[in-house]
Design an enzyme around this catalytic site. Structure first.
Site, PDB file in Angstrom:
ATOM      1  N   LYS A   7       0.871  -1.187   0.000  1.00  0.00           N
ATOM      2  CA  LYS A   7       0.000   0.000   0.000  1.00  0.00           C
ATOM      3  C   LYS A   7       0.899   1.224   0.000  1.00  0.00           C
ATOM      4  O   LYS A   7       2.044   1.152   0.462  1.00  0.00           O
ATOM      5  CB  LYS A   7      -0.868   0.000   1.263  1.00  0.00           C
ATOM      6  CG  LYS A   7      -2.105   0.857   1.174  1.00  0.00           C
ATOM      7  CD  LYS A   7      -3.264   0.137   0.516  1.00  0.00           C
ATOM      8  CE  LYS A   7      -4.434   1.071   0.277  1.00  0.00           C
ATOM      9  NZ  LYS A   7      -5.608   0.357  -0.237  1.00  0.00           N
ATOM     10  N   ASP A  25      -6.867   4.359  -4.597  1.00  0.00           N
ATOM     11  CA  ASP A  25      -7.541   4.236  -3.298  1.00  0.00           C
ATOM     12  C   ASP A  25      -8.147   5.609  -3.040  1.00  0.00           C
ATOM     13  O   ASP A  25      -8.363   6.372  -4.001  1.00  0.00           O
ATOM     14  CB  ASP A  25      -6.531   3.825  -2.201  1.00  0.00           C
ATOM     15  CG  ASP A  25      -7.197   3.477  -0.873  1.00  0.00           C
ATOM     16  OD1 ASP A  25      -7.904   2.459  -0.816  1.00  0.00           O
ATOM     17  OD2 ASP A  25      -7.050   4.235   0.105  1.00  0.00           O
TER      18      ASP A  25
HETATM   19  P1  NDP Z   1     -12.929   7.705  -2.879  1.00  0.00           P
HETATM   20  O1  NDP Z   1     -11.873   8.708  -2.648  1.00  0.00           O
HETATM   21  O2  NDP Z   1     -13.465   7.483  -4.258  1.00  0.00           O
HETATM   22  O3  NDP Z   1     -14.186   8.051  -1.933  1.00  0.00           O
HETATM   23  C1  NDP Z   1     -14.069   8.137  -0.548  1.00  0.00           C
HETATM   24  C2  NDP Z   1     -15.393   8.636  -0.006  1.00  0.00           C
HETATM   25  O4  NDP Z   1     -15.341   8.581   1.417  1.00  0.00           O
HETATM   26  C3  NDP Z   1     -15.691  10.086  -0.384  1.00  0.00           C
HETATM   27  O5  NDP Z   1     -17.077  10.264  -0.475  1.00  0.00           O
HETATM   28  C4  NDP Z   1     -15.122  10.847   0.826  1.00  0.00           C
HETATM   29  O6  NDP Z   1     -15.699  12.116   1.030  1.00  0.00           O
HETATM   30  C5  NDP Z   1     -15.475   9.909   1.942  1.00  0.00           C
HETATM   31  N1  NDP Z   1     -14.559  10.078   3.076  1.00  0.00           N
HETATM   32  C6  NDP Z   1     -13.210   9.994   3.046  1.00  0.00           C
HETATM   33  N2  NDP Z   1     -12.698  10.242   4.253  1.00  0.00           N
HETATM   34  C7  NDP Z   1     -13.756  10.482   5.069  1.00  0.00           C
HETATM   35  C8  NDP Z   1     -13.900  10.796   6.435  1.00  0.00           C
HETATM   36  N3  NDP Z   1     -12.830  10.913   7.223  1.00  0.00           N
HETATM   37  N4  NDP Z   1     -15.155  10.971   6.930  1.00  0.00           N
HETATM   38  C9  NDP Z   1     -16.251  10.857   6.128  1.00  0.00           C
HETATM   39  N5  NDP Z   1     -16.180  10.561   4.816  1.00  0.00           N
HETATM   40  C10 NDP Z   1     -14.956  10.376   4.297  1.00  0.00           C
HETATM   41  O7  NDP Z   1     -12.392   6.333  -2.245  1.00  0.00           O
HETATM   42  P2  NDP Z   1     -12.864   4.850  -2.550  1.00  0.00           P
HETATM   43  O8  NDP Z   1     -14.324   4.807  -2.729  1.00  0.00           O
HETATM   44  O9  NDP Z   1     -11.969   4.299  -3.591  1.00  0.00           O
HETATM   45  O10 NDP Z   1     -12.461   4.125  -1.181  1.00  0.00           O
HETATM   46  C11 NDP Z   1     -13.313   4.128  -0.051  1.00  0.00           C
HETATM   47  C12 NDP Z   1     -12.848   3.057   0.912  1.00  0.00           C
HETATM   48  O11 NDP Z   1     -12.852   1.788   0.260  1.00  0.00           O
HETATM   49  C13 NDP Z   1     -11.426   3.222   1.461  1.00  0.00           C
HETATM   50  O12 NDP Z   1     -11.389   2.675   2.768  1.00  0.00           O
HETATM   51  C14 NDP Z   1     -10.612   2.335   0.536  1.00  0.00           C
HETATM   52  O13 NDP Z   1      -9.417   1.928   1.145  1.00  0.00           O
HETATM   53  C15 NDP Z   1     -11.568   1.183   0.361  1.00  0.00           C
HETATM   54  N6  NDP Z   1     -11.353   0.359  -0.828  1.00  0.00           N
HETATM   55  C16 NDP Z   1     -11.348   0.910  -2.089  1.00  0.00           C
HETATM   56  C17 NDP Z   1     -11.170   0.091  -3.186  1.00  0.00           C
HETATM   57  C18 NDP Z   1     -11.272   0.627  -4.578  1.00  0.00           C
HETATM   58  O14 NDP Z   1     -11.244  -0.184  -5.519  1.00  0.00           O
HETATM   59  N7  NDP Z   1     -11.411   1.915  -4.785  1.00  0.00           N
HETATM   60  C19 NDP Z   1     -10.898  -1.353  -3.032  1.00  0.00           C
HETATM   61  C20 NDP Z   1     -11.032  -1.829  -1.689  1.00  0.00           C
HETATM   62  C21 NDP Z   1     -11.212  -0.984  -0.632  1.00  0.00           C
HETATM   63  P3  NDP Z   1     -14.886  13.466   0.626  1.00  0.00           P
HETATM   64  O15 NDP Z   1     -14.996  13.528  -0.862  1.00  0.00           O
HETATM   65  O16 NDP Z   1     -15.609  14.531   1.353  1.00  0.00           O
HETATM   66  O17 NDP Z   1     -13.479  13.268   1.127  1.00  0.00           O
END
Ligand code: NDP
Length: 448
Positions: free
Chosen positions: A128, A168
């Site tokens: 990572k 991510d």
């Molecule tokens: P994105 O950046 O596309 O989206 C993240 C979302 O979560 C946004 O809506 C963001 O809001 C919100 N968010 C982030 N930090 C916070 C916080 N502290 N409090 C509240 N909301 C928050 O990321 P992904 O969708 O790719 O990833 C989301 C999760 O899934 C992570 O844990 C990642 O590690 C996990 N994951 C992702 C994979 C992938 O293929 N993308 C695969 C497996 C796991 P804002 O825009 O306001 O920051």
């Protein structure tokens, strides 16, 4: 060296060595807690100091990332890559751009990734990386300059058989494009070193949707195993990024009622439930206009925005935390179960605190940890690597078929290692199945 033959000894060892890494300690506890009882019957798996080797990354790279903003001001971010374990294949795991990024968080994510990747059955190790850079509010050119500076250092540590990062939090298709462009220029190679590429230039069909879709496939298997169906269920989803939006898309397609989405400003509650049209509007808001989720409440009647809150107080049957780590704590879990929520599947990585998991189990709710529930993303990245290595592009149907098979096989492994008198313990099943595959490979490779 002290013997690490109990969970307490292992955690003490981590605390002594790395006292400032609480997320990493939490991840080791989460993985190894359910594994230790299994080791009593299988001590051969941890001979030759396996546990001491397992909790120490193969390599950690930390570097300076200077970049210049649109006003000509210089910023310096910290970049990292944690190459944790390559027993099963090249290091594989995403890059995260977020101000909260630090070594503890990346070690937690990389450690979890080792076992998640093992569960997919594909040849991938665990890693990572990321940077403290905050992409929010930055122009395209600022993002590009940052990605180029980041890759200028990172590229020497990567390669299609060495380390293959993906996206991510904060790293989506646009960032992967900029990172790949700079990698290609420096390495003088067009290869499969990054996944999550666009379909037109080396990416796999369905990679964008894969984590969210895979989460829903797994939810279907887990619910069916309990004699239930997804159709008609009320669902709370947090986040509105890659994972959340595609989980919502397939859930709606399967006849579930998705009532919430969120971002770091708060959550929106749509009592009628989202439909395809509304979701398309939100996709355009988030992916094209890069707007905030509260805009949805302003644009559609009957929708309410709850500032600064997570959606776990809403009455639902199923909760899918898809935003970030530790976003669902014991209090939130109590609110969910009090309102009749009977199932939580982790779309994000470790969104539920240990306290939340205890509450959910105490209430006999179905709980599926991220390493099983969100493995569809990395699995499809693995399929992208296969396609790149063969210089081929598979059809969407073929990728979808493989993704469905992989998620079904993950569910089977959870049952094989986690089924007991009181049903399937997915935490036990996923962690034990992943651990056994990694431990066997490490033993075969000797003390390295
Ligand atoms: P994105 O950046 O596309 O989206 C993240 C979302 O979560 C946004 O809506 C963001 O809001 C919100 N968010 C982030 N930090 C916070 C916080 N502290 N409090 C509240 N909301 C928050 O990321 P992904 O969708 O790719 O990833 C989301 C999760 O899934 C992570 O844990 C990642 O590690 C996990 N994951 C992702 C994979 C992938 O293929 N993308 C695969 C497996 C796991 P804002 O825009 O306001 O920051």
């Amino acid at each position: 060296m002290t013997s690490l033959d109990s969970l307490d000894a292992l955690l003490d060892h981590i605390e002594t060595r790395d006292p400032h890494q609480p997320e990493f300690r939490q991840a080791v506890e989460e993985v190894m807690g359910p594994v230790f009882p299994y080791l009593d019957e299988h001590p051969e798996l941890i001979g030759d100091g396996l546990l001491a080797r397992l909790i120490e990354p193969d390599r950690v790279v930390q570097f300076r990332v200077p970049w210049i903003d649109d006003k000509g001001q210089v910023h310096v971010e910290r970049g990292y890559r944690v190459q944790f374990n390559a027993a099963l294949g090249p290091y594989k795991g995403g890059l995260r751009f977020h101000p909260s990024v630090n070594l503890s968080i990346l070690k937690f994510l990389a450690f979890e990734q080792i076992f998640k990747n093992a569960l997919t059955g594909l040849p991938m190790g665990g890693g990572k990386g990321g940077a403290t850079f905050n992409p929010r509010g930055r122009s395209d050119h600022e993002i590009m300059r940052f990605c180029q500076s980041f890759m200028t250092e990172l590229f020497r540590h990567l390669g299609p058989t060495t380390d293959v990062p993906a996206g991510d939090i904060g790293v989506g298709g646009r960032e992967i494009g900029y990172l790949f462009g700079q990698y290609k220029r420096l390495a003088n190679a067009f290869d499969g070193t990054l996944t999550g590429k666009a379909v037109g230039w080396g990416g796999s069909e369905l990679r964008t949707e894969a984590t969210g879709y895979g989460l829903i496939y797994l939810a279907q298997h887990a619910l069916e195993h309990r004699g239930e169906a997804l159709e008609g269920k009320r669902v709370a989803i947090s986040g509105s990024g890659n994972v959340a939006l595609y989980a919502a898309e397939l859930a709606i397609e399967c006849g579930a009622r998705v009532l919430t989405l969120s971002d770091s400003d708060g959550f929106v509650h749509d009592p009628e439930g989202l439909d395809t049209e509304k979701l398309d509007w939100i996709k355009a808001l988030k992916q094209e206009r890069r707007g905030r989720i509260h805009d949805y409440a302003q644009a559609f009647s009957g929708v309410r925005f709850h500032e600064g809150q997570a959606p776990w107080g809403v009455e639902v049957d199923l909760a899918l935390p898809c935003a970030t780590q530790n976003e669902l704590d014991d209090e939130a879990a109590r609110a969910l179960t009090h309102n009749g929520c009977a199932a939580v599947l982790e779309g994000a990585n470790m969104p539920c605190t240990a306290g939340a998991v205890r509450v959910l189990r105490g209430a006999s709710a179905l709980f599926v940890p991220g390493k099983a529930a969100n493995a569809g993303g990395v699995a499809t990245s693995g399929l992208e690597m296969s396609q790149n290595a063969a210089h081929r592009a598979w059809s969407r149907d073929r990728v979808e078929r493989r993704l469905r098979e992989i998620m079904a096989a993950i569910h089977e492994q959870c049952i094989a290692y986690g089924e007991g008198d009181d049903g399937v313990d997915y935490v036990r099943g996923a962690n034990r199945a992943g651990f056994v595959r990694v431990a066997r490979a490490m033993q075969a490779h000797g003390v390295v």
